[in-house]
Design an enzyme around this catalytic site. Structure first.
Site, PDB file in Angstrom:
ATOM      1  N   CYS A  33       0.710  -1.071  -0.065  1.00 58.00           N
ATOM      2  CA  CYS A  33       0.044  -0.045  -0.107  1.00 58.00           C
ATOM      3  C   CYS A  33       0.786   1.361   0.127  1.00 58.00           C
ATOM      4  O   CYS A  33       0.533   2.474  -0.305  1.00 58.00           O
ATOM      5  CB  CYS A  33      -0.976   0.076   1.329  1.00 58.00           C
ATOM      6  SG  CYS A  33      -1.440  -1.557   1.530  1.00 58.00           S
ATOM      7  N   ASP A  59       2.822   2.291   2.705  1.00 62.55           N
ATOM      8  CA  ASP A  59       2.853   3.034   4.197  1.00 62.55           C
ATOM      9  C   ASP A  59       3.239   1.833   4.893  1.00 62.55           C
ATOM     10  O   ASP A  59       2.613   0.812   5.296  1.00 62.55           O
ATOM     11  CB  ASP A  59       1.772   3.637   4.584  1.00 62.55           C
ATOM     12  CG  ASP A  59       1.108   4.798   3.913  1.00 62.55           C
ATOM     13  OD1 ASP A  59       2.060   5.697   3.627  1.00 62.55           O
ATOM     14  OD2 ASP A  59       0.163   4.765   3.559  1.00 62.55           O
ATOM     15  N   CYS A  91       4.456   8.329   2.533  1.00 62.87           N
ATOM     16  CA  CYS A  91       4.441   9.573   2.213  1.00 62.87           C
ATOM     17  C   CYS A  91       4.826  10.672   3.063  1.00 62.87           C
ATOM     18  O   CYS A  91       4.917  10.286   4.317  1.00 62.87           O
ATOM     19  CB  CYS A  91       3.218  10.154   1.609  1.00 62.87           C
ATOM     20  SG  CYS A  91       1.748   9.899   2.780  1.00 62.87           S
ATOM     21  N   CYS A 145      -3.282   7.726   7.275  1.00 57.61           N
ATOM     22  CA  CYS A 145      -1.870   7.751   7.873  1.00 57.61           C
ATOM     23  C   CYS A 145      -2.154   8.151   9.538  1.00 57.61           C
ATOM     24  O   CYS A 145      -1.160   7.607  10.404  1.00 57.61           O
ATOM     25  CB  CYS A 145      -1.210   8.977   7.310  1.00 57.61           C
ATOM     26  SG  CYS A 145      -0.758   8.709   5.545  1.00 57.61           S
TER      27      CYS A 145
END
Lengths: 168, 392
Positions: A38, A40, A68, A112
């Site tokens: 994915c 992350d 990110c 996140c």
């Protein structure tokens, strides 16, 4: 779509100068969440110990993150939120605390902040298991969810790996 | 942290600035030469004449006849017109369409939509460098195949397909061949006759022309159904008042490309310098695509252990503007479909960056990138749990 203007000053600050990053030697426990498929992955290391008043707290915390800018910033800010807190206090930290501390996140990056909270809970779960202590109901369900997600993605990943092998 | 005193744009594959000579050619058509090409009066007739001259310029550039050029508004529109137009006009012959797995989203998604309308789509795989294998193409051709659409120069990895060989196979089998040449047009010589092309997409804003102009070349006699019905412009295939200034600008941009023979050599040299420099200075980096059969301005590199968006943001802070094919979005399990089609693993696909050079790119720009980039990658790798020898 996100672009460079989607991020708050605070996110950019944490991205540029992240707090408490790197691997920890001899941590009390580690929380590993997310999946590289994915894009992350977060590792949170915690060291639990007693403060001067003999109260048990999370004395030290570090992160390693692949992801990110939002993933890096949420990792950094959660270490600030957790450091010095008791286990019970740390378990009360939620995604809204993370988002608020970062002065907002673009909607598409909200996951996140969830990931950072999950990493923390996972680390605490692992600590409690290691110490053979009782595990709160809610923590158990978070752990099960994390585990399921991992298996789901790894399953997807392995399907993909198998498919690639067949191609060759 | 590096202070961003410079601004270096290395995203010319996304869009280019309009050449001042192009802008100069366009300006009168906004004012004293404005007009609607279908008007009867002199102003309209002059506009029509200007558009027909422009049509001749772009037609000649690819060895086509002017009547075979349909002006559109974008490469996306041209690709949609090619796929849907051919599908609708030829559905009585068959409903099978072949594309590659590394098409631009507009071809992929147009094909995906056609699937919902009863068409069958075959996506050809590509090899590790992004080439469609001719044997795969031959094997996938069926009696009911009506169209093959294969991208010429890939927008992400720069791989250039052997369209002549592909075109030849299609022609032999009586199947229409469309190629999306949005990235290659103006950079690589194209001859629609020698390359056996039936339909070709090209765009203005990728070659220092304005936004809002593109074309679909359609060989005479190839039947298509229009997307836009209306006043019958562009031989009844694309109704809409012709975007006169944009079309004039497009033709001027083509004219400049045709006179600019040295550009390929200059850009190839700078491209290879950037590739060599990155691979040499930064460990655990790989070039994606083919080193030779690649667009003269395309550099696509995988930086292991770091995620693309972080790299973009850091580069942006250093004044370097580039792109990533990887989409880091919520619940996204989908890194770039092009990189995945090459057989990359998801982590490598997430950590890939495209640098695309352009006419204004100078050697000192490349030197600056090579100075700044190693520090940026090093810093992000320090944060990453995947850096080498990191596990306990």
């Amino acid at each position: 779509m996100t672009n460079v203007k989607s991020y708050s000053e605070k996110v950019l600050e944490h991205f540029k100068n992240p707090h408490n990053y790197g691997k920890m030697k001899n941590p009390s426990a580690i929380g590993e969440v997310g999946n590289i498929v994915c894009g992350d992955v977060m590792y949170l290391y915690i060291k639990v110990g007693k403060n001067s008043k003999q109260k048990e707290i999370i004395k030290d915390i570090k992160f390693e993150t692949y992801g990110c800018a939002a993933a890096i910033a949420t990792s950094s800010v959660i270490t600030d939120l957790v450091k010095g807190k008791s286990i019970d206090e740390a378990l009360k930290i939620n995604k809204d605390n993370v988002i608020k501390s970062l002065e907002g996140l673009p909607p598409i990056k909200i996951h996140c902040s969830l990931l950072a909270v999950d990493a923390l809970k996972e680390a605490i779960y692992n600590f409690l298991v290691k110490e053979k202590r009782s595990i709160p109901e809610e923590l158990l369900s978070v752990h099960e969810k994390n585990k399921k997600e991992r298996e789901f993605v790894e399953d997807k990943h392995s399907n993909w790996v198998e498919a690639e092998k067949e191609k060759v | 942290m590096i202070k961003a005193s410079k601004k270096i744009y290395l995203d010319y594959a996304s869009t280019t600035p309009t050449d001042p000579k192009v802008l100069g050619a366009m300006l009168p058509y906004f004012s004293n030469k404005f007009g609607n090409t279908v008007s009867f009066h002199k102003r309209g007739a002059d506009a029509m004449e200007a558009v027909e001259n422009a049509r001749e310029v772009v037609a000649r550039f690819i060895n086509a006849k002017p009547s075979e050029i349909i002006f559109t508004s974008s490469a996306t529109e041209s690709n949609n017109l090619a796929l849907k137009g051919i599908a609708w006009a030829n559905a009585f012959k068959g409903k099978h369409i072949i594309i590659s797995s590394i098409e631009h989203d507009c071809v992929l998604n147009a094909a995906g939509w056609l699937k919902t309308q009863g068409f069958e789509i075959t996506e050809l795989p590509v090899d590790k460098k992004g080439f469609v294998l001719l044997k795969d193409l031959k094997n996938s051709i069926r009696k009911d195949t009506i169209l093959v659409s294969i991208i010429h120069g890939n927008n992400e990895i720069g791989t250039i397909q052997d369209i002549r060989a592909i075109g030849k196979i299609c022609r032999k089998n009586n199947i229409y061949f469309h190629t999306d040449a949005a990235q290659s047009f103006g950079k690589i010589p194209i001859d629609v006759i020698k390359d056996y092309i039936d339909l070709l997409t090209a765009s203005s804003h990728k070659i220092y022309g304005p936004l809002g102009a593109a074309l679909l070349y359609k060989r005479s006699g190839v039947p298509i159904t229009p997307l836009l019905h209306g006043g019958g412009h562009e031989q009844n295939l694309r109704s809409s008042t012709v975007n006169l200034p944009a079309v004039i600008g497009f033709a001027k941009a083509v004219e400049i490309c045709s006179k600019n023979k040295m550009e390929t050599e200059k850009l190839t040299k700078l491209r290879d310098k950037l590739i060599r420099g990155i691979i040499k200075k930064i460990p655990d980096t790989k070039l994606n695509g083919d080193p030779k059969q690649r667009l003269q301005n395309n550099v696509n590199i995988t930086f292991s252990f770091v995620e693309g968006e972080s790299l973009l943001l850091e580069l942006n802070m250093a004044g370097i503007y580039v792109s990533t094919g990887s989409a880091c979005s919520s619940n996204s399990l989908s890194p770039s479909h092009v990189l995945m089609a090459l057989g990359k693993n998801p982590e490598d696909a997430h950590g890939s960056i495209r640098f695309s050079l352009g006419r204004p790119t100078k050697e000192s720009d490349i030197d600056y990138v090579l100075l700044v980039l190693p520090q940026i990658v090093k810093r992000l790798r320090k944060l990453s749990p995947f850096r080498k020898n990191n596990r306990v």
